[in-house]
Write a protein that holds these residues in place. Structure first.
Motif, PDB file in Angstrom:
ATOM      1  N   LYS A 476      -5.819  22.947 -79.301  1.00 27.70           N
ATOM      2  CA  LYS A 476      -4.485  22.639 -78.777  1.00 27.70           C
ATOM      3  C   LYS A 476      -3.427  23.509 -79.436  1.00 27.70           C
ATOM      4  O   LYS A 476      -2.319  23.650 -78.912  1.00 27.70           O
ATOM      5  N   ALA A 494      -7.660  19.025 -80.368  1.00 24.72           N
ATOM      6  CA  ALA A 494      -6.996  17.766 -80.031  1.00 24.72           C
ATOM      7  C   ALA A 494      -7.883  16.567 -80.283  1.00 24.72           C
ATOM      8  O   ALA A 494      -7.398  15.487 -80.613  1.00 24.72           O
ATOM      9  N   ASP A 495      -9.202  16.735 -80.155  1.00 25.63           N
ATOM     10  CA  ASP A 495     -10.122  15.608 -80.316  1.00 25.63           C
ATOM     11  C   ASP A 495     -11.512  16.151 -80.611  1.00 25.63           C
ATOM     12  O   ASP A 495     -11.723  17.364 -80.750  1.00 25.63           O
ATOM     13  N   ALA A 496     -12.471  15.228 -80.706  1.00 25.48           N
ATOM     14  CA  ALA A 496     -13.839  15.632 -81.019  1.00 25.48           C
ATOM     15  C   ALA A 496     -14.435  16.494 -79.917  1.00 25.48           C
ATOM     16  O   ALA A 496     -15.212  17.424 -80.191  1.00 25.48           O
ATOM     17  N   TRP A 499     -13.417  20.087 -80.477  1.00 20.94           N
ATOM     18  CA  TRP A 499     -14.093  20.686 -81.625  1.00 20.94           C
ATOM     19  C   TRP A 499     -15.553  20.974 -81.309  1.00 20.94           C
ATOM     20  O   TRP A 499     -16.093  22.033 -81.628  1.00 20.94           O
ATOM     21  N   VAL A 525      -9.447  18.766 -86.705  1.00 17.11           N
ATOM     22  CA  VAL A 525      -9.077  17.876 -85.593  1.00 17.11           C
ATOM     23  C   VAL A 525      -7.853  17.077 -86.027  1.00 17.11           C
ATOM     24  O   VAL A 525      -7.859  16.453 -87.087  1.00 17.11           O
ATOM     25  N   ARG A 526      -6.800  17.151 -85.259  1.00 22.42           N
ATOM     26  CA  ARG A 526      -5.588  16.394 -85.549  1.00 22.42           C
ATOM     27  C   ARG A 526      -5.053  15.770 -84.265  1.00 22.42           C
ATOM     28  O   ARG A 526      -4.949  16.460 -83.253  1.00 22.42           O
ATOM     29  N   TYR A 528      -6.522  13.069 -87.061  1.00 21.64           N
ATOM     30  CA  TYR A 528      -7.835  12.667 -87.560  1.00 21.64           C
ATOM     31  C   TYR A 528      -7.731  11.183 -87.877  1.00 21.64           C
ATOM     32  O   TYR A 528      -7.148  10.791 -88.892  1.00 21.64           O
ATOM     33  N   GLY A 543     -13.621   6.375 -83.918  1.00 22.33           N
ATOM     34  CA  GLY A 543     -12.821   7.476 -84.456  1.00 22.33           C
ATOM     35  C   GLY A 543     -13.690   8.494 -85.152  1.00 22.33           C
ATOM     36  O   GLY A 543     -14.807   8.796 -84.704  1.00 22.33           O
ATOM     37  N   TYR A 544     -13.207   9.031 -86.292  1.00 22.19           N
ATOM     38  CA  TYR A 544     -13.877  10.144 -86.969  1.00 22.19           C
ATOM     39  C   TYR A 544     -14.181   9.764 -88.411  1.00 22.19           C
ATOM     40  O   TYR A 544     -13.427   9.033 -89.062  1.00 22.19           O
ATOM     41  N   THR A 571     -18.311   5.940 -84.216  1.00 17.54           N
ATOM     42  CA  THR A 571     -17.614   7.036 -84.896  1.00 17.54           C
ATOM     43  C   THR A 571     -18.382   8.343 -84.735  1.00 17.54           C
ATOM     44  O   THR A 571     -19.602   8.363 -84.508  1.00 17.54           O
TER      45      THR A 571
END
Length: 590
Positions: A476, A494-496, A499, A525-526, A528, A543-544, A571
């Motif tokens: 992003k 922006a997300d997993a 990435w 990733v932000r 996070y 989430g992560y 996760t």
């Protein structure tokens, strides 16, 4: 001898004259007695501004007196003086000692279309003077007068109230209040300069005997919010723009004094103003750090936009490192723009051409082969020796050293994609612009690419740069760079899914000759985030997480609770977690 009939005619006119005199002169006589009675009281007890005034009511020669005087002794003296006045038969009523108003409060306030003056004043002349001063200071506004006369005004009250009314135009909205010997100014200033002037009044009151107390004076709201720092000379940094408060001003100056040690002078031209954008102080500290690395330059904050321009470090590698650092610091919500002039890249080392090597001489080492009989038969009749069957072998020409791929960068920031660096030809440039349009359809593409002066790039440059653009499309915000056939990537996904898409691209086929980065620590990733929730139905993790060890630690914590068999974990393991993330996750586990 008595003759009533004769003098009766003289009594009648006399009675008429006496009655007419009583009718015509009675009011005048009573007013004269009353005035003399009031003057006698004032002469004996003294004037008392703000007290209930002394009044005298006369009936015949009886005087009823009332009002307030400064002291009880003054009241007794005034009554004794009144009883001795000519024409006064009896002095009735009495005078009381005045009680001072405490606290003695007064105010003047301003709204967009009305000025209100209220509180206590020592007399009506001061009240009238305040109304006239407010009308002159703010013409066109309605004046609402709510002042009341009361005793107990502090010394030089009239002068102080006039000074406060004179300061009222510096307030956009607000109130100035006097309370005995104290005063305060609250509200929003009309301008930064007006705010400083009102603060100066608090520091040094215009009338001696009064002191200021703090009660909420605010600078004006500034939009758009602008700030800048310019390092145009070697020994001076000038800071301009707005600052929300004095604490922030001190932190800004401290950051610049650290970044620019003596003898560089820091000139503070900042003005007070609220409305600073988010992370304002962090951006200013970043500006101080990056500006110190430039030989000359300027850092600007305009709303949410951060801009940096100037002459970069004299070393090419240091300047490129600064550009890369700026690209890595720019988050997804940043619109940072950097226009930094770097020195030209140093020339690539060129190997001098090898000298020409003659063919090997072998006739004096290896005996010549025996001639073929058929060849012998075909020899010329003249007996001349046959010609050499083959020319002497020549040394192979060394291969040309490939020219490395020229430095080329693509940077995605917000809704802007910037392509810069050198490309080998116009065809490669057109191909990259077309691919950028397909991959980043909603972004503004800024073309800063230049054609190489000469030579051809190693490998397929267009394919390598296109591969880099595809990698950048998974992020992003961030940047990709090709230098010496090596690809570097920095930024935020922006997300997993983004990435993982980048990882899949890098794990697949790539253009020949392009070297991929060995690690992806510069791609994160932000935001996070990690969500942990629990209720009677069970626990849910989503989430992560940075690694399997953290996941196992969280599972172990849940295993000690009644929810051990009711855990749903979705996760995803992703690197790049903020510092302390794993510990915070353990603490937050229900």
């Amino acid at each position: 001898m008595s003759q009533p009939t004769r003098w009766l005619w003289g009594v009648i006119p006399l009675a008429l004259l006496w009655g007419a005199g009583n009718l015509l002169l009675d009011d005048a006589i009573q007013r004269d007695v009353a005035n003399r009675a009031e003057r006698a009281v004032e002469a004996s007890a003294g004037a008392t501004p703000g007290a209930r005034p002394v009044t005298a009511q006369v009936e015949g020669r009886d005087v009823t007196i009332g009002g307030e005087v400064m002291s009880s002794d003054g009241a007794a003296k005034a009554m004794a003086q009144l009883r001795g006045e000519f024409g006064v038969r009896r002095a009735l009523g009495g005078l009381s000692q005045v009680v001072a108003q405490k606290p003695y409060s007064w105010f003047v306030s301003r709204l967009p279309n009305v000025v209100t003056i209220g509180g206590f004043v020592p007399d009506l002349s001061v009240a009238d003077a305040n109304v006239a001063a407010a009308g002159a200071a703010l013409p066109g506004l309605r004046i609402d007068d709510r002042q009341t006369v009361a005793f107990g005004a502090p010394q030089r009250f009239a002068a102080m109230s006039a000074a406060m009314i004179a300061a009222l135009p510096r307030l956009a909205t607000g109130r100035i209040a006097l309370d005995d010997g104290r005063f305060c100014i609250e509200g929003k200033a009309a301008s930064p300069e007006a705010f400083l002037a009102l603060e100066a009044i608090g520091t040094k009151p215009p009338v001696a005997g009064f002191s200021a107390v703090s009660c909420g004076l605010e600078p004006p709201t500034i939009s758009p919010y602008r700030w800048s720092a310019a390092h145009t000379t070697l020994d001076t940094v000038e800071i301009q723009g707005f600052v929300p408060d004095e604490a922030t001003r001190r932190q800004i100056l401290a950051a610049f004094q650290t970044a620019f040690p003596s003898p560089v002078a820091i000139r503070d031209g900042m003005l007070p103003g609220v409305g600073a954008p988010s992370a304002f102080l962090a951006k200013v500290r970043r500006a101080a750090s990056e500006l110190a690395r430039l030989r000359t330059g300027k850092a600007e904050i305009d709303g949410d936009a951060y801009k940096l321009s100037g002459l970069g470090p004299s070393d090419y590698a240091a300047c490129q490192a600064l550009l890369l650092q700026i690209a890595q610091l720019d988050g997804p919500d940043s619109v940072a723009q950097a226009t930094i002039e770097c020195p030209p890249a140093p020339p690539e080392p060129v190997m001098p051409p090898l000298p020409e090597i003659p063919g090997p001489v072998l006739h004096d080492v290896i005996p010549a082969p025996a001639p073929d009989p058929g060849t012998r038969r075909q020899s010329s009749p003249s007996g001349a020796p046959p010609a050499a069957s083959a020319a002497a072998p020549q040394a192979p020409t060394p291969p040309a050293k490939p020219v490395p791929v020229a430095p080329w960068t693509a940077r995605l920031s917000g809704e802007r994609l910037t392509l810069s660096g050198t490309v080998p030809d116009t065809g490669a440039k057109a191909s990259l612009l077309a691919q950028a349009g397909r991959l980043f359809g909603g972004a503004i593409v800024e073309d800063r690419m230049e054609l190489a002066a000469g030579g051809s790039s190693a490998g397929d440059f267009a394919a390598s740069a296109g591969y880099a653009l595809e990698a950048l499309s998974k992020l992003k915000a961030g940047s990709v760079q090709i230098r010496d056939n090596a690809l570097s990537i920095a930024g935020e996904a922006a997300d997993a899914a983004g990435w993982q898409g980048l990882q899949a691209l890098l794990a697949g086929a790539r253009p020949a000759g392009l070297v991929l980065p060995s690690a992806m620590a510069t791609v994160t990733v932000r935001p996070y985030g990690l969500s942990l929730s629990a209720d009677r139905g069970g626990a849910v993790f989503s989430g992560y997480l940075p690694d399997e060890a953290t996941r196992a630690a969280l599972h172990a914590l849940v295993a000690e609770t009644p929810l051990a068999d009711k855990l749903e974990d979705t996760t995803v393991i992703l690197p790049g977690a903020p510092d302390g993330f794993a510990q915070a996750a353990r603490i937050s586990t229900p």
